[in-house]
Design a protein around this motif. Structure first.
Motif, short mmCIF file in Angstrom:
data_model
loop_
_atom_site.label_atom_id
_atom_site.label_comp_id
_atom_site.label_asym_id
_atom_site.label_seq_id
_atom_site.Cartn_x
_atom_site.Cartn_y
_atom_site.Cartn_z
N THR A 57 1.04 -1.37 0.33
CA THR A 57 -0.21 0.45 -0.09
C THR A 57 1.07 1.22 -0.02
O THR A 57 1.06 2.36 -0.58
CB THR A 57 -0.95 0.46 1.15
OG1 THR A 57 -1.64 -0.83 1.05
CG2 THR A 57 -1.68 1.35 1.30
N ALA A 61 1.07 4.21 -2.88
CA ALA A 61 0.73 5.60 -3.05
C ALA A 61 1.78 5.88 -3.09
O ALA A 61 1.75 7.11 -3.47
CB ALA A 61 0.41 5.31 -1.63
N ALA B 5 -6.99 17.71 -3.38
CA ALA B 5 -6.18 16.08 -3.15
C ALA B 5 -4.99 16.96 -2.36
O ALA B 5 -3.51 17.55 -2.70
CB ALA B 5 -6.33 16.10 -4.73
N VAL B 7 -2.51 14.77 -2.59
CA VAL B 7 -1.31 14.52 -4.35
C VAL B 7 -1.04 15.81 -4.79
O VAL B 7 0.49 15.78 -4.73
CB VAL B 7 -1.41 13.73 -5.41
CG1 VAL B 7 -2.61 14.16 -6.35
CG2 VAL B 7 -0.65 12.26 -5.05
N ARG B 44 -8.97 15.14 -0.17
CA ARG B 44 -9.11 14.05 -0.51
C ARG B 44 -8.23 13.14 -0.66
O ARG B 44 -7.53 13.60 -1.53
CB ARG B 44 -10.31 14.03 -1.44
CG ARG B 44 -10.30 14.57 -2.30
CD ARG B 44 -10.71 14.42 -3.62
NE ARG B 44 -10.94 15.51 -4.24
CZ ARG B 44 -9.46 15.73 -5.70
NH1 ARG B 44 -8.97 14.49 -5.78
NH2 ARG B 44 -10.38 15.91 -6.16
N LEU B 45 -8.10 12.22 -0.43
CA LEU B 45 -6.86 11.10 -1.04
C LEU B 45 -7.29 10.66 -2.73
O LEU B 45 -5.66 10.34 -3.04
CB LEU B 45 -6.44 9.64 -0.06
CG LEU B 45 -5.75 8.97 0.09
CD1 LEU B 45 -4.10 10.10 0.00
CD2 LEU B 45 -5.76 7.83 1.00
N ARG B 47 -9.34 9.24 -6.18
CA ARG B 47 -10.80 9.42 -6.97
C ARG B 47 -11.90 8.03 -6.13
O ARG B 47 -13.50 8.33 -6.24
CB ARG B 47 -10.93 9.00 -8.12
CG ARG B 47 -10.51 10.53 -9.15
CD ARG B 47 -9.92 10.50 -10.52
NE ARG B 47 -8.59 9.34 -10.15
CZ ARG B 47 -7.92 9.29 -11.71
NH1 ARG B 47 -8.23 9.71 -12.53
NH2 ARG B 47 -6.93 9.10 -11.54
N ALA B 58 -1.71 4.59 3.42
CA ALA B 58 -1.36 5.31 1.82
C ALA B 58 -1.28 6.67 1.77
O ALA B 58 -0.45 7.54 1.57
CB ALA B 58 -2.93 5.53 0.80
#
Lengths: 71, 71
Positions: A57, A61, B5, B7, B44-45, B47, B58
């Protein structure tokens, strides 16, 4: 035994990336040779050894985040 | 409901980062308000919605990788 760190590894921006996560005991020299013969590059994930389930995981990521494949 | 996001979020290079991962059902408006009042920012991580146990690993890997805290 892997020399490079996945967190700073050069990663392809396009195409598929296949992650192979070894068991806690490590990948055997024979297995490593087979992976490298198939084009794989060995990387370590961090300074500590993670459980295999966690490592998969975490590595996924990390790669998704570093290559813009996840947004 | 989070708009940004993780990311691509701007993350502090130094200091502690505390990650709060919600349950699959989401964080309640009351909980979200309390977190934001305490200085938290919602992200948010990805979709898709991950299991809580997967999301924590993650998110941690993503933040460690993006901030140079992991090498």
């Amino acid at each position: 035994h892997p020399s490079g760190a996945l967190v700073t590894a050069e990663l392809p921006a396009k195409g598929s990336i296949v992650l192979v996560v070894g068991p806690e005991g490590g990948v055997s020299p024979e297995e490593l040779a087979a992976f490298e013969a198939a084009g794989a590059k060995p990387f370590r994930l961090g300074r500590s050894v993670l459980r295999t389930s966690t490592a998969g995981t975490a590595a996924t990521a990390l790669v998704l985040g570093r290559t813009g494949r996840w947004s």
